[in-house]
Design an enzyme around this catalytic site. Structure first.
Site, PDB file in Angstrom:
ATOM      1  N   HIS A   1     136.440   5.403  51.592  1.00 45.74           N
ATOM      2  CA  HIS A   1     136.907   4.212  50.887  1.00 45.74           C
ATOM      3  C   HIS A   1     135.743   3.332  50.455  1.00 45.74           C
ATOM      4  CE1 HIS A   1     136.466   3.544  55.133  1.00 45.74           C
ATOM      5  NE2 HIS A   1     136.707   2.264  55.084  1.00 45.74           N
TER       6      HIS A   1
ATOM      7  N   GLY B   1     136.135   3.499  65.420  1.00 43.84           N
ATOM      8  CA  GLY B   1     137.401   2.886  65.044  1.00 43.84           C
ATOM      9  C   GLY B   1     138.549   3.881  65.024  1.00 43.84           C
ATOM     10  N   TYR B   2     139.273   3.901  63.918  1.00 41.89           N
ATOM     11  CA  TYR B   2     140.453   4.758  63.788  1.00 41.89           C
ATOM     12  C   TYR B   2     140.120   6.139  63.235  1.00 41.89           C
ATOM     13  CZ  TYR B   2     142.667   0.172  64.234  1.00 41.89           C
ATOM     14  OH  TYR B   2     143.039  -1.077  64.669  1.00 41.89           O
ATOM     15  N   ASP B   3     138.839   6.450  63.091  1.00 43.69           N
ATOM     16  CA  ASP B   3     138.423   7.730  62.507  1.00 43.69           C
ATOM     17  C   ASP B   3     139.060   8.951  63.181  1.00 43.69           C
ATOM     18  OD1 ASP B   3     136.899   6.226  60.814  1.00 43.69           O
ATOM     19  OD2 ASP B   3     134.954   6.987  61.476  1.00 43.69           O
TER      20      ASP B   3
ATOM     21  N   ASP C   1     135.290  -6.275  52.952  1.00 47.44           N
ATOM     22  CA  ASP C   1     136.274  -6.416  54.016  1.00 47.44           C
ATOM     23  C   ASP C   1     137.090  -5.140  53.998  1.00 47.44           C
ATOM     24  OD1 ASP C   1     137.013  -8.219  56.119  1.00 47.44           O
ATOM     25  OD2 ASP C   1     138.969  -8.393  55.169  1.00 47.44           O
ATOM     26  N   SER C   2     137.190  -4.525  55.155  1.00 45.12           N
ATOM     27  CA  SER C   2     137.793  -3.201  55.224  1.00 45.12           C
ATOM     28  C   SER C   2     138.758  -3.105  56.393  1.00 45.12           C
ATOM     29  CB  SER C   2     136.700  -2.132  55.390  1.00 45.12           C
ATOM     30  OG  SER C   2     135.730  -2.229  54.373  1.00 45.12           O
TER      31      SER C   2
ATOM     32  N   LYS D   1     131.625  12.398  54.622  1.00 43.83           N
ATOM     33  CA  LYS D   1     132.295  11.105  54.773  1.00 43.83           C
ATOM     34  C   LYS D   1     131.801  10.113  53.727  1.00 43.83           C
ATOM     35  CE  LYS D   1     133.145   7.392  58.113  1.00 43.83           C
ATOM     36  NZ  LYS D   1     132.911   6.910  59.500  1.00 43.83           N
TER      37      LYS D   1
ATOM     38  N   ALA E   1     123.687  -3.278  60.767  1.00 47.51           N
ATOM     39  CA  ALA E   1     122.584  -2.471  60.244  1.00 47.51           C
ATOM     40  C   ALA E   1     123.078  -1.181  59.589  1.00 47.51           C
ATOM     41  CB  ALA E   1     121.603  -2.144  61.367  1.00 47.51           C
TER      42      ALA E   1
ATOM     43  N   LYS F   1     125.965  -0.748  58.101  1.00 48.36           N
ATOM     44  CA  LYS F   1     126.573  -1.106  56.817  1.00 48.36           C
ATOM     45  C   LYS F   1     125.489  -1.391  55.778  1.00 48.36           C
ATOM     46  CE  LYS F   1     130.333  -3.460  56.941  1.00 48.36           C
ATOM     47  NZ  LYS F   1     131.336  -4.551  57.085  1.00 48.36           N
TER      48      LYS F   1
END
Length: 212
Positions: free
Chosen positions: A193, A166-168, A68-69, A188, A10, A12
């Site tokens: 990206h 995530g990796y943020d 895809d990220s 952000k 949702a 995204k």
């Protein structure tokens, strides 16, 4: 133009819906149409995104878009790459019965621990978030639109910031003097990206599909 988003996320849907609005597109998730998620067996972002878009288009009969990220680390040869979301393996006993959000948090923490371990003592900390967007008019469209966004940064030796996921908390953006987890949503979404890829996609849709 109505497109199926090859995702059931949702957040995204909201983010891409806003970013692609200038092209005059309306996004609906594949889940809302009863479409199951596609397999992602490939080694590159573009192959996985195209596979997901084709799956959604074939099942719905509508144009589709997929992304895809992931995180690519120079010192690790581009890894974790397409495996970013599941870089670390969780013990099934530790996640049994966990709600979706709790499971994601557990996975994120494990991924970050593994990444820090892999980079222990490594001087080269260059890395980037990568987003590949693919849009097609039909499942057999021979001219997929492909957009690529890269957000360059450096990986810290510890977590910093409480936002994002995530990796943020590990990726520091020198130009902004902050980790991704320390940025507000507006900043952000302006620099990310995914925002860079979406900006390219809007231009491609306007020129190739004659939208908006």
């Amino acid at each position: 133009m109505r497109l199926v988003l090859a995702s059931n996320n949702a957040k995204k849907l909201k983010e891409l819906g806003t970013l692609l609005a200038p092209a005059g597109v309306e996004l609906v998730t594949q889940g809302s149409l009863g479409i199951a998620e596609a397999e992602e067996p490939h080694h590159t972002f573009i192959e996985n995104a195209l596979a997901k878009a084709r799956h959604a288009a074939a099942a719905s009969g509508l144009p589709a878009i997929a992304d895809d990220s992931g995180l690519c680390v120079d010192a690790l040869g581009g890894q974790p790459g397409v495996q970013s979301a599941h870089y670390a393996t969780l013990d099934p006993a530790d996640i049994d019965g966990l709600a979706r959000e709790a499971l994601r948090e557990r996975q994120d923490a494990a991924n970050n621990r593994r990444l820090l371990s892999a980079l222990d003592g490594q001087a080269n900390r260059r890395a980037r978030f990568v987003c590949t967007l693919v849009a097609i008019r039909s499942a057999d469209d021979p001219e997929p639109l492909v957009a690529l966004g890269r957000w360059e940064g450096e990986l810290l030796t510890g977590l910093r910031g409480s936002g994002g996921f995530g990796y943020d908390p590990l990726l520091s953006i020198p130009a902004l003097d902050a980790t991704v987890a320390q940025l507000d949503a507006e900043t952000k979404n302006r620099h990310s990206h995914r925002a860079l890829a979406a900006e390219q996609m809007v231009a491609l849709m306007r020129s190739a599909w004659h939208l908006a």
